[in-house]
Design a protein around this motif. Structure first.
Motif, PDB file in Angstrom:
ATOM      1  N   GLU A 174       0.812  -1.197   0.000  1.00  0.00           N
ATOM      2  CA  GLU A 174       0.000   0.000   0.000  1.00  0.00           C
ATOM      3  C   GLU A 174       0.859   1.266   0.000  1.00  0.00           C
ATOM      4  OE1 GLU A 174      -3.631   2.030   2.622  1.00  0.00           O
ATOM      5  OE2 GLU A 174      -2.764   0.103   3.185  1.00  0.00           O
ATOM      6  N   ASN A 175       0.595   2.150  -0.958  1.00  0.00           N
ATOM      7  CA  ASN A 175       1.226   3.475  -1.086  1.00  0.00           C
ATOM      8  C   ASN A 175       2.732   3.418  -1.302  1.00  0.00           C
ATOM      9  OD1 ASN A 175       0.776   6.330  -1.265  1.00  0.00           O
ATOM     10  ND2 ASN A 175       1.848   6.551   0.683  1.00  0.00           N
ATOM     11  N   ILE A 176       3.271   2.268  -1.713  1.00  0.00           N
ATOM     12  CA  ILE A 176       4.685   2.276  -2.074  1.00  0.00           C
ATOM     13  C   ILE A 176       4.907   3.134  -3.320  1.00  0.00           C
ATOM     14  CG2 ILE A 176       4.662   0.255  -3.599  1.00  0.00           C
ATOM     15  CD1 ILE A 176       7.334  -0.567  -2.270  1.00  0.00           C
ATOM     16  N   ASP A 177       3.816   3.395  -4.054  1.00  0.00           N
ATOM     17  CA  ASP A 177       3.880   4.204  -5.275  1.00  0.00           C
ATOM     18  C   ASP A 177       3.562   5.681  -5.037  1.00  0.00           C
ATOM     19  OD1 ASP A 177       1.223   3.944  -4.666  1.00  0.00           O
ATOM     20  OD2 ASP A 177       0.656   2.942  -6.536  1.00  0.00           O
ATOM     21  N   PHE A 178       3.324   6.078  -3.777  1.00  0.00           N
ATOM     22  CA  PHE A 178       3.017   7.457  -3.388  1.00  0.00           C
ATOM     23  C   PHE A 178       1.694   7.939  -3.972  1.00  0.00           C
ATOM     24  CE2 PHE A 178       7.718   7.251  -3.812  1.00  0.00           C
ATOM     25  CZ  PHE A 178       8.068   7.462  -2.489  1.00  0.00           C
ATOM     26  N   TRP A 188       5.920   5.138   4.413  1.00  0.00           N
ATOM     27  CA  TRP A 188       7.335   5.454   4.241  1.00  0.00           C
ATOM     28  C   TRP A 188       7.891   6.074   5.518  1.00  0.00           C
ATOM     29  CZ3 TRP A 188      10.359   4.573  -0.125  1.00  0.00           C
ATOM     30  CH2 TRP A 188       9.672   4.137  -1.267  1.00  0.00           C
ATOM     31  N   THR A 189       9.151   5.820   5.786  1.00  0.00           N
ATOM     32  CA  THR A 189       9.850   6.463   6.897  1.00  0.00           C
ATOM     33  C   THR A 189      10.805   7.506   6.320  1.00  0.00           C
ATOM     34  OG1 THR A 189       9.732   4.460   8.243  1.00  0.00           O
ATOM     35  CG2 THR A 189      11.340   6.127   8.903  1.00  0.00           C
ATOM     36  N   CYS A 190      10.758   8.715   6.869  1.00  0.00           N
ATOM     37  CA  CYS A 190      11.598   9.816   6.395  1.00  0.00           C
ATOM     38  C   CYS A 190      12.821   9.980   7.298  1.00  0.00           C
ATOM     39  CB  CYS A 190      10.801  11.115   6.367  1.00  0.00           C
ATOM     40  SG  CYS A 190       9.359  11.073   5.268  1.00  0.00           S
ATOM     41  N   TYR A 245      10.952   2.070   2.854  1.00  0.00           N
ATOM     42  CA  TYR A 245       9.659   1.395   2.887  1.00  0.00           C
ATOM     43  C   TYR A 245       9.924  -0.078   3.153  1.00  0.00           C
ATOM     44  CZ  TYR A 245       4.767   0.425   1.743  1.00  0.00           C
ATOM     45  OH  TYR A 245       3.448   0.064   1.803  1.00  0.00           O
ATOM     46  N   THR A 246       9.265  -0.628   4.174  1.00  0.00           N
ATOM     47  CA  THR A 246       9.447  -2.025   4.559  1.00  0.00           C
ATOM     48  C   THR A 246       8.152  -2.787   4.317  1.00  0.00           C
ATOM     49  OG1 THR A 246      11.054  -1.359   6.248  1.00  0.00           O
ATOM     50  CG2 THR A 246      10.110  -3.563   6.438  1.00  0.00           C
ATOM     51  N   PHE A 247       8.248  -3.940   3.653  1.00  0.00           N
ATOM     52  CA  PHE A 247       7.061  -4.730   3.341  1.00  0.00           C
ATOM     53  C   PHE A 247       7.441  -6.204   3.322  1.00  0.00           C
ATOM     54  CE2 PHE A 247       9.246  -3.735  -0.546  1.00  0.00           C
ATOM     55  CZ  PHE A 247       9.212  -4.886  -1.300  1.00  0.00           C
ATOM     56  N   ARG A 273      13.236  -4.296   2.620  1.00  0.00           N
ATOM     57  CA  ARG A 273      13.238  -2.850   2.837  1.00  0.00           C
ATOM     58  C   ARG A 273      13.902  -2.176   1.637  1.00  0.00           C
ATOM     59  NH1 ARG A 273      15.730  -1.940   7.892  1.00  0.00           N
ATOM     60  NH2 ARG A 273      13.633  -2.104   8.786  1.00  0.00           N
ATOM     61  N   LEU A 274      13.205  -1.213   1.087  1.00  0.00           N
ATOM     62  CA  LEU A 274      13.747  -0.366   0.030  1.00  0.00           C
ATOM     63  C   LEU A 274      14.203   0.935   0.676  1.00  0.00           C
ATOM     64  CD1 LEU A 274      14.173   0.343  -3.000  1.00  0.00           C
ATOM     65  CD2 LEU A 274      11.811   1.172  -3.035  1.00  0.00           C
ATOM     66  N   PHE A 275      15.479   1.257   0.538  1.00  0.00           N
ATOM     67  CA  PHE A 275      16.056   2.430   1.198  1.00  0.00           C
ATOM     68  C   PHE A 275      16.654   3.341   0.123  1.00  0.00           C
ATOM     69  CE2 PHE A 275      17.388   3.222   5.784  1.00  0.00           C
ATOM     70  CZ  PHE A 275      17.457   4.584   5.623  1.00  0.00           C
ATOM     71  N   ILE A 276      16.219   4.601   0.109  1.00  0.00           N
ATOM     72  CA  ILE A 276      16.675   5.590  -0.876  1.00  0.00           C
ATOM     73  C   ILE A 276      17.348   6.731  -0.119  1.00  0.00           C
ATOM     74  CG2 ILE A 276      15.990   7.087  -2.792  1.00  0.00           C
ATOM     75  CD1 ILE A 276      13.400   5.388  -2.951  1.00  0.00           C
TER      76      ILE A 276
END
Length: 648
Positions: A33-37, A45-47, A119-121, A215-218
């Protein structure tokens, strides 16, 4: 032909074939959910905010989580209505893939700052094939530092369950990145070139990670010297597809294009037995399409240091179906464009007719801003020509006329003018405002101004939910100065005389215009026969008018004056020999001779006169003879002559 990939194919193909045997149909994966913004928020998402440093020869980014997005560090972008172009590089800030929202991470301020998003899923246990596609664009200042000190973008994928980074899908992009597609911006705001990469697609294949937490980390970071900036644009696809674009095709297609994942340097397509090399491009073009359930293999060779070699198997099926979706009928209110259609489906061609009022008639979800009610037809088909479908949508235009008219003077002058009246065009609901505050009870189409200040109206129709504002008008109140009657002036018939009035530096108007050379100046010239009473309307700095009067009395006088000397030296004083006439209406001739009787000058008017030159040569100092013949106001002819001296 050089073939690099086949040597390792057996390592991966065996696993893939076992998977196909155990899983004859791919499970339909669903994106987190909302990984696509696409909610337009950072939900899920974590900022992070932090710093970047060179520690022991290593680029170290230190980040700390923050409870909410930070202004100008984590920026949400919306394709509708759009955020324009990047200020330095000119590419669109919004991802051109048709999605509704992208994000900008970082900014163009230096200071050794770093920003992050994660984002962790968890991939469902029944989903053996899972992929994420993301788009990115980067903007870096390139001061020429060593690589470890340069601004950068880092994308990291972590298997949280096993605490292992997935290095094949983790990348670091720096200013002079070796990947193709980097360009130099036309400006250097801080004296260093700006390197950028326009929107680019990459795919993360997470096959075989069912049940794992990922986890996707940018991260983005400035240079370690804290002087040069780096920022990035990111968009994540709304579809976590299990297969390739083009893997399913329409039964009516005459050709099929199968597209391998993006982000690799080399592609090698083979038939299912690896006995034939079919293509070395990312796209495999098949014409005519193969029979259903035909399999192909593609060997992927990454850019050096950017991923791992892999070989993937794809099975084509003729089960694709597509339906044109133009979206629900829309009401366009107050010149705000509306969005048509839905996000695009890969492999489909879109065309809207008519193109009138559309941002782009060849995408799935253009914005529409027509000037009149318009019905649009959306036609779609696959690249191969199949799956043709049409749908229509009606856009009803309900713009409110938000014009505002001021009746009467735009300035209220105490004791002189009437109060100005403001008026709007017919509309359902009106609310007038004075100095930004609603005026109680002022809800009619007209409003009479009784106090100075700024005014506007908010207008609302029964059809549109959003009000629209008229222009703002400022109505000043002023007190006009008392009028003045100037002393009477007497002047001979047809004698040119300069008049003068007061001037408050906001405009003057004489009335009537008779016998004046310019009625809109405070110093017009009068020349006439008849006496006149003039009113002079003089505006002050706010626009209030004062009315002065001037009476000019004329009298008959017959006289011809010619100066006894003149000095044609170009200083603007007494440069011409000319007659001064009182009571005359026409000059028959004015002639000048030297003392031997040679004609030096002749004219049939009294202005500008003789400048002392013959054939553009200034004459010597001398005495000259003049003669003039002129007709007075009664038609009588007068002839006079005399002498003048040309002085040098």
């Amino acid at each position: 032909m050089r073939i690099k990939a086949p040597y390792h194919w057996y390592k991966n193909v065996a696993v893939i074939l076992i998977f196909l045997l155990l899983n004859p149909a791919w499970a339909n994966s669903q994106c987190p959910e909302n990984i696509d913004f696409e909610t337009g928020t950072f939900n899920g998402w974590t900022c992070y905010l932090g710093t970047v440093q060179d520690i022991g020869g290593e680029n170290v980014i230190t980040l700390n989580s923050v409870p909410a997005p930070v202004l100008d560090e984590h920026t949400m972008l919306s394709s509708f209505p759009g955020d324009g172009l990047d200020e330095y590089c000119g590419f669109p800030k919004n991802c051109p893939n048709g999605s509704g929202h992208s994000i900008k991470l970082g900014n163009d301020q230096s200071g050794g700052r770093a920003e992050g998003l994660s984002y962790t899923f968890t991939i469902p246990p029944t989903t053996n094939k899972f992929s994420l596609t993301y788009n990115y664009a980067v903007v870096f200042e390139d001061p020429g530092h060593p690589t470890k000190r340069q601004p950068r973008l880092e994308i990291e994928v972590i298997n949280v369950t096993d605490n292992l980074p997935l290095e094949c899908f983790s990348f670091s992009f720096v200013a002079y990145n070796s990947l193709p597609g980097f360009f130099t911006a036309p400006t250097e705001p801080n004296g260093s070139p700006i390197r950028y990469k326009d929107w680019t697609t990459n795919t993360i294949y997470l096959n075989g990670y069912q049940g794992k937490t990922i986890r996707l980390f940018i991260r983005t970071a400035d240079c370690t010297y804290s002087i040069h900036f780096g920022y990035a644009y990111i968009d994540v696809s709304s579809k976590c597809e299990n297969g390739f674009a083009g893997e399913t095709f329409c039964a009516q297609d005459t050709a099929v294009d199968v597209v391998a994942p993006s982000g690799y340097q080399e592609y090698y397509w083979y038939n299912s037995t690896f006995s034939q090399l079919l293509s070395t491009q990312q796209l495999l073009h098949l014409q005519p399409p193969p029979t259903a359930a035909t399999s192909y293999a593609v060997a992927l060779v990454p850019f050096p240091g950017y991923g791992c070699e892999d070989t993937l198997i794809v099975e084509l099926q003729d089960t694709l179906s597509a339906k044109a979706i133009a979206g629900p009928d829309q009401i366009l209110c107050n010149y705000n464009p509306v969005r048509l259609g839905v996000p695009p489906v890969s492999g489909m061609i879109y065309k809207w007719t008519p193109a009138y009022g559309l941002s782009d008639p060849n995408i799935s979800n253009p914005t529409a801003l027509p000037g009149i009610d318009t019905t649009y037809i959306l036609s779609i088909k696959s690249i191969g020509g199949g799956c043709q479908s049409e749908d229509t949508v009606k856009v009803a235009v309900r713009n409110i006329d938000n014009s505002l008219v001021v009746s009467g003077d735009s300035v209220y002058c105490y004791g002189v003018s009437q109060f100005p009246v403001l008026k709007v065009q017919p509309v359902n609901i009106v609310q007038w405002y004075h100095n930004g505050s609603a005026i109680p009870g002022a809800d009619q189409l007209t409003y009479t101004v009784t106090a100075p200040g700024s005014y506007y109206a908010m207008l609302l129709s029964n059809v549109c939910s959003d009000p629209i504002q008229t222009r703002i008008v400022f109505i000043p109140f002023d007190t006009a100065s008392a009028g003045v009657r100037y002393p009477e002036i007497s002047v001979a018939y047809n004698f040119k005389l300069k008049l003068a009035s007061r001037n408050f530096n906001n405009g003057v108007q004489w009335s009537p215009f008779t016998s004046l050379d310019n009625r809109y100046t405070s110093t017009p010239y009068f020349k006439g026969v008849n006496s006149a009473l003039y009113t002079i309307r003089i505006a002050d700095s706010l626009g209030c008018f004062t009315v002065d009067t001037q009476y000019v009395r004329t009298y008959k006088k017959i006289a011809i004056y010619v100066p006894s000397a003149f000095t044609p030296d170009g200083d603007g004083l007494n440069d011409f020999l000319r007659p001064l006439l009182l009571g005359f209406q026409k000059v028959k001739y004015f002639r000048v001779y030297n003392r031997w009787g040679k004609l030096l000058f002749e004219a049939n008017n009294d202005f500008p006169g003789w400048n002392g030159k013959v054939n553009n040569v200034l004459q010597e100092a001398q005495s000259v003879i003049w003669t003039i013949q002129a007709e007075d106001l009664d038609g009588s002819i007068h002839t006079e002559k005399g002498s003048s001296f040309l002085m040098k």
